[in-house]
Design a protein around this motif. Structure first.
Motif, PDB file in Angstrom:
ATOM      1  N   THR A   1       1.151   5.370  -0.258  1.00  0.00           N
ATOM      2  CA  THR A   1       0.670   6.573   0.195  1.00  0.00           C
ATOM      3  C   THR A   1       1.401   7.680  -0.450  1.00  0.00           C
ATOM      4  O   THR A   1       1.564   8.816   0.323  1.00  0.00           O
TER       5      THR A   1
ATOM      6  N   GLU B   1      -6.246  -4.242   3.032  1.00  0.00           N
ATOM      7  CA  GLU B   1      -6.336  -3.990   1.403  1.00  0.00           C
ATOM      8  C   GLU B   1      -5.115  -4.221   0.779  1.00  0.00           C
ATOM      9  O   GLU B   1      -4.756  -4.496  -0.346  1.00  0.00           O
TER      10      GLU B   1
ATOM     11  N   TYR C   1      -1.199   9.552   3.999  1.00  0.00           N
ATOM     12  CA  TYR C   1      -0.715   8.583   4.903  1.00  0.00           C
ATOM     13  C   TYR C   1      -2.100   8.290   5.641  1.00  0.00           C
ATOM     14  O   TYR C   1      -1.796   6.924   6.120  1.00  0.00           O
TER      15      TYR C   1
ATOM     16  N   GLN D   1      -1.088  -0.623  -5.226  1.00  0.00           N
ATOM     17  CA  GLN D   1      -2.252  -0.481  -5.793  1.00  0.00           C
ATOM     18  C   GLN D   1      -2.379   0.281  -7.200  1.00  0.00           C
ATOM     19  O   GLN D   1      -1.340   0.713  -7.707  1.00  0.00           O
TER      20      GLN D   1
ATOM     21  N   ASP E   1      -5.091   7.569   4.474  1.00  0.00           N
ATOM     22  CA  ASP E   1      -5.823   6.616   3.925  1.00  0.00           C
ATOM     23  C   ASP E   1      -5.032   5.213   3.952  1.00  0.00           C
ATOM     24  O   ASP E   1      -5.575   3.943   3.982  1.00  0.00           O
ATOM     25  N   GLY E   2      -3.482   5.138   3.908  1.00  0.00           N
ATOM     26  CA  GLY E   2      -2.754   4.039   3.865  1.00  0.00           C
ATOM     27  C   GLY E   2      -2.901   3.346   5.084  1.00  0.00           C
ATOM     28  O   GLY E   2      -2.991   2.017   5.172  1.00  0.00           O
TER      29      GLY E   2
ATOM     30  N   CYS F   1       0.990  -1.125   0.015  1.00  0.00           N
ATOM     31  CA  CYS F   1      -0.009   0.089  -0.025  1.00  0.00           C
ATOM     32  C   CYS F   1       0.999   1.190   0.060  1.00  0.00           C
ATOM     33  O   CYS F   1       1.560   1.637   0.946  1.00  0.00           O
TER      34      CYS F   1
ATOM     35  N   LYS G   1       0.237  10.240  -2.363  1.00  0.00           N
ATOM     36  CA  LYS G   1      -0.192  11.425  -2.533  1.00  0.00           C
ATOM     37  C   LYS G   1       0.175  12.487  -1.785  1.00  0.00           C
ATOM     38  O   LYS G   1       0.342  13.680  -2.257  1.00  0.00           O
TER      39      LYS G   1
ATOM     40  N   GLY H   1      -6.247   1.696   5.038  1.00  0.00           N
ATOM     41  CA  GLY H   1      -6.263   0.769   4.092  1.00  0.00           C
ATOM     42  C   GLY H   1      -5.513  -0.659   4.313  1.00  0.00           C
ATOM     43  O   GLY H   1      -5.878  -1.881   4.237  1.00  0.00           O
TER      44      GLY H   1
ATOM     45  N   TYR I   1      -3.582   7.565  -2.363  1.00  0.00           N
ATOM     46  CA  TYR I   1      -3.915   7.531  -1.161  1.00  0.00           C
ATOM     47  C   TYR I   1      -2.807   8.397  -0.334  1.00  0.00           C
ATOM     48  O   TYR I   1      -1.766   8.477  -0.681  1.00  0.00           O
TER      49      TYR I   1
END
Length: 423
Positions: A188, A260, A249, A241, A251-252, A186, A190, A255, A247
């Motif tokens: 992150t 995920e 931080y 992903q 979100d990660g 995963c 973003k 997730g 994503y």
């Protein structure tokens, strides 16, 4: 940072030579000596409050005031300008600390007997951070963290996946996980600051801390040193992903906590937030196996909290008594247990369950500092790495890294040149 120190330190030192730094609080009406400790770990405020009470009970002649403000490092700089420094600072072992040492505002505590209790690898990290090597020691490393590959232990056990020891084994594992319909990693990306976690854990096994001094002295460049690190990071993107830049931080953490992905390229600091979204998650951590030589692969671990005595304090003895109290077994055990930290002090301390697999690396001293601890705050390293991962233009990225490094380290580079000319 550098512009700040270029303007502030000469004024600060001139004032110090004339009147002393006037650090700390002085003496109270009841005869007790009052010392101020300013530390940056706000999440540890309650832990420090308890330790403060215990210290004062054992040292009734001292009133210690521990503050934990937002942006503690910025406040420390501001107070240096006002000639009102705290007696002790508790900050991370990073470029801010290096700038304070270079600015001459931290006391040399080589005579402090407690230094013998510090694990040598973490004490050396404080020396490696020095922009221009100095005699003496300027900090007592207290607590460390770790950066590597967080993984879902239950998911690994269910699928029979093995922990990799080399880069080729890691890539083979990623391929296997992907073939079984599970997202391996995963990302992150973003938020650009998050890309430094994987960057640090890859590069720590490829380049040594001497790299930064060599670059400043003109012996090499980041274009020459960082190519392999960049290639390996870019290779990992295909195992994330569909959109690794979607994503952030938070979100990660949610997730990964929600299953995920099988792995998350973050450090031990992310574990509490992951568990807040899934308290029952069984998290493990292994070092990034960045090379195919097992002996070269290290755990990325840095000094998360150190204590330094400010130059000019009128209560140096009392400051060292407080630091000595902090490095006693009970104090260290209380802090590391409550904060899920790793001790920089020698002794038998328990590791948090989620990082207990890293114990052999800590106990063998097979650790290397975070490369970004050497990066100036004003250098946009995260943004540059993010841009490279987006567009894949390695040559431009490496050239920009060299350019930004020279721009943000110009004063130190020029000072080293003058020292070389004089020698």
């Amino acid at each position: 940072m550098k512009k700040f120190l270029k303007k502030v330190v000469p004024l600060f030192l001139t004032t110090a030579m004339c009147a002393g730094l006037l650090a700390g609080c002085g003496e109270e009406s009841d005869g007790r000596v009052k010392i101020e400790v300013m530390q940056y770990k706000r999440e540890a405020t309650s832990t420090f409050e308890q330790l403060e009470k215990e210290f004062e009970a054992q040292n009734p002649d001292i009133d210690v005031v521990i503050t934990s403000p937002n942006d503690a490092t910025v406040i420390i700089k501001t107070r240096l300008i006002k000639n009102d420094a705290p007696d002790i600072i508790g900050i991370g072992g990073d470029r801010a600390f290096a700038d304070f040492v270079e600015g001459g505002v931290i006391d040399d505590i080589s005579d402090f007997e407690g230094l013998s209790k510090v694990k040598p690898e973490y004490l050396q990290m404080t020396k490696d951070l020095e922009l221009i090597p100095k005699e003496g020691y300027y900090a007592v490393p207290f607590a460390a963290n770790a950066n590597g590959v967080l993984y879902n232990k239950d998911m690994f056990a269910e699928h029979g996946w093995e922990i990799p020891k080399t880069w080729d084994e890691f890539i083979a594992l990623l391929e296997q996980i992907k073939s079984e319909g599970v997202t391996p990693i995963c990302f992150t990306l973003k938020e650009s600051w998050t890309d430094l976690a994987a960057w640090n854990s890859i590069d720590a096994s490829i380049n040594s801390p001497e790299l930064f001094q060599k670059v400043n002295e003109g012996e090499t460049t980041f274009s020459e040193a960082y190519g392999l690190t960049a290639d390996k990071y870019q290779q990992l993107l295909q195992y994330g992903q569909d959109d690794p830049f979607a994503y952030g931080y938070n979100d990660g953490c949610v997730g990964f906590g929600g299953g995920e992905s099988a792995m998350f390229l973050q450090g031990s600091w992310a574990i509490p937030q992951i568990l807040s979204s899934n308290p029952d998650m069984n998290i493990g951590c292994f070092p990034m196996p960045a090379t195919n030589n097992v002996d070269d692969n290290v755990l990325t671990s840095g000094v998360d909290l150190l204590f330094s005595v400010m130059e000019g304090t009128e209560h140096r003895e009392e400051c060292l008594r407080f630091i000595d109290f902090m490095i006693q077994h009970d104090s260290v055990a209380a802090y590391t247990s409550e904060q899920q930290a790793v001790s920089c002090i020698e002794g038998d301390f328990e590791y948090a369950k989620s990082i207990e697999e890293l114990a052999p690396y800590f106990e063998a001293g097979k650790v290397q500092d975070f490369p970004d601890h050497h990066y100036p705050a004003e250098m946009p390293a995260g943004d540059m790495i993010q841009g490279f991962l987006l567009n894949g233009d390695k040559e431009t990225f490496l050239n920009n890294f060299d350019t930004e490094w020279v721009k943000t380290n110009r004063d130190i580079i020029n000072k080293l040149k003058k020292l070389e000319e004089q020698s």
